[in-house]
Write an enzyme that holds these catalytic residues in place. Structure first.
Site, short mmCIF file in Angstrom:
data_model
loop_
_atom_site.label_atom_id
_atom_site.label_comp_id
_atom_site.label_asym_id
_atom_site.label_seq_id
_atom_site.Cartn_x
_atom_site.Cartn_y
_atom_site.Cartn_z
N LYS A 129 8.01 63.38 77.32
CA LYS A 129 7.36 63.81 78.56
C LYS A 129 5.84 63.82 78.44
CE LYS A 129 8.01 68.17 79.40
NZ LYS A 129 6.72 68.88 79.32
N ARG A 184 8.91 75.76 85.41
CA ARG A 184 10.09 75.77 84.55
C ARG A 184 11.22 76.56 85.18
NH1 ARG A 184 7.86 75.52 78.72
NH2 ARG A 184 8.31 73.32 78.33
N ARG A 208 11.08 65.19 62.88
CA ARG A 208 9.64 65.24 63.09
C ARG A 208 8.92 65.95 61.94
NH1 ARG A 208 7.51 67.60 68.77
NH2 ARG A 208 8.34 69.54 67.93
N ARG A 218 15.91 76.22 71.72
CA ARG A 218 14.92 75.84 72.74
C ARG A 218 15.56 74.94 73.81
NH1 ARG A 218 11.18 74.87 68.38
NH2 ARG A 218 11.32 72.63 68.68
N ARG A 275 7.58 71.46 60.92
CA ARG A 275 7.13 72.69 61.57
C ARG A 275 8.20 73.77 61.45
NH1 ARG A 275 5.16 71.26 67.51
NH2 ARG A 275 6.68 72.92 67.75
#
Ligand SMILES: [Zn+2]
Length: 224
Positions: free
Chosen positions: A17, A93, A130, A173, A162
């Site tokens: 996005k 959201r 990632r 999430r 992370r």
């Protein structure tokens, strides 16, 4: 010259996005307004809001409506967004935020909401692989690691996963996102402002798909 337009882009984390929002901002010559960028700036500034937002983000939670709405409203009333439009990324959201956005904007409000659709298992894989440099923020992945897997090619900094990129944190999430966004998507669909675009594949092709879908829906461009 493509006229400015008021767009919202939706998509779960890892759907691409942010990348696509930047490209739409260039194509339509409108500001890219990202709540993620706003949060990062707030966290760095160590402001009262920054501390508040950071607490939620570190827990893998979304920052609450009232905190976000005021921030977005302030940004949208600046001249560039007021006169030319925007690509809004990370907001709204929730239905509550969408209603607030309608109140902030002059008629007819948001022109089009683009939902960048990528299946959960695909983004889960992308996000779990990632890796990021703790010094300069350069992104890597298990598929495209730096030449030494733990050392940044750009600056020599340490490359890590992370803390909030563990599979369970990512799942949490994504579940939060689905839970909150499903009613939002239904809300915009009911108002005939939603277009869904397939976000799988080469980013250039996804951009082309997006621009075509937007121009077609807004009655612009040659291939309507
Ligand atoms: Zn680095």
């Amino acid at each position: 010259m493509v006229p400015g337009t008021r767009l919202v882009i939706l998509g779960k984390q890892g759907a691409g996005k942010g990348t696509q929002a930047v490209r739409l901002h260039r194509h339509y010559a409108v500001p890219h307004i990202s709540t993620g960028d706003m949060f990062r700036a707030a966290v760095r500034s160590e402001s009262e809001f920054g501390a508040k937002a950071r607490k939620y983000m570190e827990a893998g939670d979304l920052v609450p409506d009232d905190v976000v709405i005021g921030m977005v409203q302030e940004r949208l009333t600046l001249d560039d967004a007021r006169l030319r439009g925007f690509v809004l990324d990370g907001f709204p959201r929730t239905v509550h935020q969408a209603e607030a956005l309608d109140e902030i904007l002059p008629e007819p409000g948001v022109e089009l909401v683009v939902d960048l659709e990528v299946p959960t298992d695909v983004v889960l894989k992308r996000l779990a692989s990632r890796r990021v440099c703790v010094e300069c923020g350069t992104n890597y992945s298990l598929e495209k690691p730096p030449s030494d897997p733990e050392v940044c090619d750009v600056c020599g900094g340490k490359v890590v996963q992370r803390a909030d990129d563990t599979e369970s944190a990512i799942r949490r999430r994504l579940e939060l996102y689905e839970e909150q966004t499903a009613p939002l998507i239904a809300w915009y669909m009911k108002r005939d402002k939603l277009v869904t675009v397939d976000g799988i594949g080469d980013p250039d092709k996804v951009t082309t798909r997006l621009i075509r879908a937007i121009d077609r829906r807004l009655g612009r461009g040659g291939d309507a």
